[in-house]
Design a protein around this motif. Structure first.
Motif, PDB file in Angstrom:
ATOM      1  N   ALA A  32       0.665  -1.246  -0.204  1.00 13.38           N
ATOM      2  CA  ALA A  32      -0.055  -0.090   0.060  1.00 13.38           C
ATOM      3  C   ALA A  32       0.710   1.288  -0.134  1.00 13.38           C
ATOM      4  CB  ALA A  32      -0.950   0.056   1.390  1.00 13.38           C
ATOM      5  N   HIS A  89      -7.325   8.194  -0.895  1.00 11.83           N
ATOM      6  CA  HIS A  89      -7.676   6.802  -0.403  1.00 11.83           C
ATOM      7  C   HIS A  89      -8.401   6.129  -1.625  1.00 11.83           C
ATOM      8  CE1 HIS A  89      -7.161   7.321   4.422  1.00 11.83           C
ATOM      9  NE2 HIS A  89      -6.132   7.283   3.491  1.00 11.83           N
ATOM     10  N   ARG A  93      -7.155   2.718  -2.951  1.00 10.10           N
ATOM     11  CA  ARG A  93      -7.952   1.413  -2.952  1.00 10.10           C
ATOM     12  C   ARG A  93      -8.170   0.866  -4.394  1.00 10.10           C
ATOM     13  NH1 ARG A  93     -11.873   0.592   1.590  1.00 10.10           N
ATOM     14  NH2 ARG A  93     -10.668   1.996   2.481  1.00 10.10           N
ATOM     15  N   GLU A  94      -8.375   1.772  -5.314  1.00 13.52           N
ATOM     16  CA  GLU A  94      -8.623   1.153  -6.685  1.00 13.52           C
ATOM     17  C   GLU A  94      -7.419   0.425  -7.280  1.00 13.52           C
ATOM     18  OE1 GLU A  94     -10.217   3.397 -10.522  1.00 13.52           O
ATOM     19  OE2 GLU A  94     -11.183   4.117  -8.694  1.00 13.52           O
ATOM     20  N   LEU A  97      -6.841  -2.760  -5.617  1.00 10.03           N
ATOM     21  CA  LEU A  97      -7.687  -4.042  -6.013  1.00 10.03           C
ATOM     22  C   LEU A  97      -7.024  -4.358  -7.567  1.00 10.03           C
ATOM     23  CD1 LEU A  97     -11.050  -2.862  -4.633  1.00 10.03           C
ATOM     24  CD2 LEU A  97      -9.711  -4.439  -4.061  1.00 10.03           C
ATOM     25  N   ASN A 118      -7.946   1.278   7.809  1.00  5.33           N
ATOM     26  CA  ASN A 118      -8.624   2.022   6.673  1.00  5.33           C
ATOM     27  C   ASN A 118      -9.564   0.723   6.240  1.00  5.33           C
ATOM     28  OD1 ASN A 118      -7.296   4.214   6.736  1.00  5.33           O
ATOM     29  ND2 ASN A 118      -5.633   3.535   5.279  1.00  5.33           N
ATOM     30  N   LEU A 120      -9.195  -2.149   5.029  1.00  4.34           N
ATOM     31  CA  LEU A 120      -8.653  -3.113   3.946  1.00  4.34           C
ATOM     32  C   LEU A 120      -8.657  -4.560   4.139  1.00  4.34           C
ATOM     33  CD1 LEU A 120      -5.491  -0.775   2.778  1.00  4.34           C
ATOM     34  CD2 LEU A 120      -7.789  -1.040   1.564  1.00  4.34           C
ATOM     35  N   TYR A 123     -10.980  -7.099   2.209  1.00  2.00           N
ATOM     36  CA  TYR A 123     -10.565  -7.670   0.975  1.00  2.00           C
ATOM     37  C   TYR A 123      -9.529  -8.910   1.055  1.00  2.00           C
ATOM     38  CZ  TYR A 123     -11.796  -3.130  -0.857  1.00  2.00           C
ATOM     39  OH  TYR A 123     -12.642  -1.931  -1.092  1.00  2.00           O
TER      40      TYR A 123
END
Length: 202
Positions: A32, A89, A93-94, A97, A118, A120, A123
């Motif tokens: 990240a 953010h 995130r996009e 993924l 956050n 996450l 996922y």
């Protein structure tokens, strides 16, 4: 469906050392922190938005974001910090993924210092926490970053407490010993995750 293992830990816990061990075993790592740098690279819409909002002085002569100046600008200003988070953010995130989806290893590690803060972990099939006592965190970070003690303590305060992280973990890597001890634990988890994937596919 990609099998995702979230990996997190407080500052100075040794997340990089742990992810390096997974990489040696052929496992893809989506970091990240790396993604956060990618979304503000020269020419990105996020960098343009930051320059328009905060002023072009936050972009260096080479067209890169002056991260330190930005950090100082938002650190004690909750409204500006919120504006920045609302911009970055969703973009981070996009991109995370997309990279998780593209990973080609049997499972993929999502390494994020603020994985739990956050949200996450939603996922991830498993969450592994790299854990060390807080005194070790402080000592390692001061040695590594040459940052003022107060700054490191403030970062530690802003992160989840050690107890909370441990409670939310499916697996814990104790990283207060030698690198060999860490390698051993990573290999054990690696075998466990491979077995879980096989079981899931049956």
């Amino acid at each position: 469906m990609t099998y995702v293992v979230g990996l997190t830990g407080g500052i100075g816990s040794g997340k990089s050392a742990a992810t390096a061990e997974f990489e040696k075993l052929g496992i893809a790592v989506v970091d990240a922190d790396v993604v956060a740098r990618q979304v503000v690279m020269p020419g990105t819409s996020c960098l343009q938005a930051i320059a328009e909002h905060f002023g072009s002085h936050l972009v260096t002569k080479n067209g890169e974001l002056d991260r330190r100046a930005l950090r100082q600008r938002v650190f004690s200003n909750p409204e500006e910090k919120e504006w920045l988070n609302n911009l970055l953010h969703p973009a981070i995130r996009e991109e995370i993924l997309v990279q998780l989806e593209q990973a080609k290893s049997p499972y993929v590690i999502l390494s994020a210092p603020l994985l739990l803060e956050n949200g996450l972990e939603k996922y991830c099939q498993r969450v592994v926490v790299v854990d060390v006592p807080e005194t070790v965190q402080l000592q390692r970070t001061l040695q590594r970053d040459n940052s003022p003690k107060k700054e490191v303590e403030a970062i530690m305060q802003a992160q989840l407490s050690r107890d909370t992280r441990r409670q939310k973990a499916d697996d814990i890597l104790n990283n207060d010993g030698s690198i060999e001890k860490l390698q051993q634990q990573v290999k054990q988890l690696h075998q466990r995750y491979l077995a879980a994937i096989v079981a899931q596919e049956k």
